[in-house]
Scaffold this active site. Sequence first.
Site, PDB file in Angstrom:
ATOM      1  N   ASP A 309     -18.900  17.201 -27.060  1.00  0.00           N
ATOM      2  CA  ASP A 309     -20.210  16.917 -27.642  1.00  0.00           C
ATOM      3  C   ASP A 309     -20.587  17.880 -28.768  1.00  0.00           C
ATOM      4  O   ASP A 309     -21.269  17.492 -29.717  1.00  0.00           O
ATOM      5  CB  ASP A 309     -21.296  16.976 -26.559  1.00  0.00           C
ATOM      6  CG  ASP A 309     -21.193  15.838 -25.563  1.00  0.00           C
ATOM      7  OD1 ASP A 309     -20.249  15.032 -25.677  1.00  0.00           O
ATOM      8  OD2 ASP A 309     -22.054  15.763 -24.656  1.00  0.00           O
ATOM      9  N   HIS A 442      -6.288 -14.200  -9.343  1.00  0.00           N
ATOM     10  CA  HIS A 442      -7.412 -15.065  -8.968  1.00  0.00           C
ATOM     11  C   HIS A 442      -7.682 -14.907  -7.473  1.00  0.00           C
ATOM     12  O   HIS A 442      -6.751 -14.847  -6.675  1.00  0.00           O
ATOM     13  CB  HIS A 442      -7.055 -16.527  -9.263  1.00  0.00           C
ATOM     14  CG  HIS A 442      -8.068 -17.511  -8.750  1.00  0.00           C
ATOM     15  ND1 HIS A 442      -9.246 -17.765  -9.409  1.00  0.00           N
ATOM     16  CD2 HIS A 442      -8.077 -18.280  -7.625  1.00  0.00           C
ATOM     17  CE1 HIS A 442      -9.931 -18.669  -8.729  1.00  0.00           C
ATOM     18  NE2 HIS A 442      -9.246 -18.997  -7.640  1.00  0.00           N
TER      19      HIS A 442
END
Length: 463
Positions: A309, A442
Amino acid sequence: MSNEQFDVVVIGGGPGGYVAAIRAAQLGMKVALVEKSELGGICLNWGCIPTKALLRSADIVRLIRHAADFGVRADVQGIDLDSVIGRSRKVAGQLQRGVTHLMKKNGVSVHKGHARLKGQGVVEVTGKDGVTSLIASNIILATGARPRQLPGLQPDGDTVWTYFEALRPSRLPTRLLIVGAGAIGIEFASFYETLGVEVTVVEMAERILPVEDEEVSAYVADALTRQGIRLRTGCRVRSKARTDDLWHVEFDGPDATAIDVDVILVAAGVVGNVEELGLENTKVRVDRNHIVAGDFGVTDEPGVFAIGDVAGAPCLAHKASHEGVACVEKIAGLDAHALDVNSVPACTYSHPQVASVGQTESQAKSSGRAVRIGKFPFSANGKAIAMGSTDGFVKVVFDSESGELLGAHMVGDEVTEMIQGYVVARQLETTEAELMASIVPHPTQSEAMHEAVLAAYDRALHI
């Protein structure tokens, strides 16, 4: 004053600093890490981790309220705020102890205190036991950032908050104004609204989550509005006055209606921790409260690097960690790869969640590319229907000529756990051909990712 010699000295023990220290130790370097507060930095102690613990409590409240939809009889009997906050702090504490263990495991010398550069590879550390000089040919600055303060809205710990106070409130306000509609502001809006607080969010930009794709921002705005959160975009606080137990707040913008609130939470971004580091003793440059650093964190001072940061946006923990590893590997002479800022994923853990990587549709088009857009709603996904999680969609942006995946954007339940699939695809320079040929299990929500790719090429199967 004692002197100690190291190969690398890391200043700051957050996700950039402690990861850099570990990687340096793995590569056989003698490493020191200086931290004046808690190991783990803001992310672990006051940001990423404790906020997710709070939001998990909010998820449970929300799920119980909808238990009847699943054939279950249950009611929220009440919210024990102290216990909610206590669990959040316990989670942070557990992970902080884990970082401490990792430092010991990897042989990193941890120094508690304030670090200051003296020049010529010398770092002076002032701690409770006096002053120590650490000498190294490589110094990595990973001092992080702190909440940006706005004029007239300095936090007082009681009725004007930053995320520090919002993480451990002594009480739930009745009415809360959040200034800033980025990820931090929107996450806290979701948390406090779920716990019964009347929330208003004000944002200077024309839309909430302004760095996200416009369709995603619009979808989240509609969802939050339906939940009862009041959003004011293209708007700013013009004045505020304390009257009795309330703040009377007036605005400039399309909705200038004044409101009264108990607490104001300032979530208007962060500024780098560049003060009192002794940068004046080096050639390191600072621009708009962030250290100027190039690839691998290189600064204008030989042997001094800046990551995370303090080196500027995007201010994300995973970006800092990645920079830390790349920086250390470059120091070690390995064939390191510099950070590609366009491949840094972003996540917002609101309800609904948001996740993205790469360019938005408008960014891709403004770059002059011809694009193909694919979208698939969770309302057409079997697993999402079974889970009662049909809100949201997946959106992908492709270069229509090369098939390059330029960007991916998701909104919905647990999409923050799904975005990594597209991150890997971009890292591997995958095109639409490989993505369409991939077999997706799935039933899973990730099928929506596959269908969105198909939809970009007019091949969607389930819409």
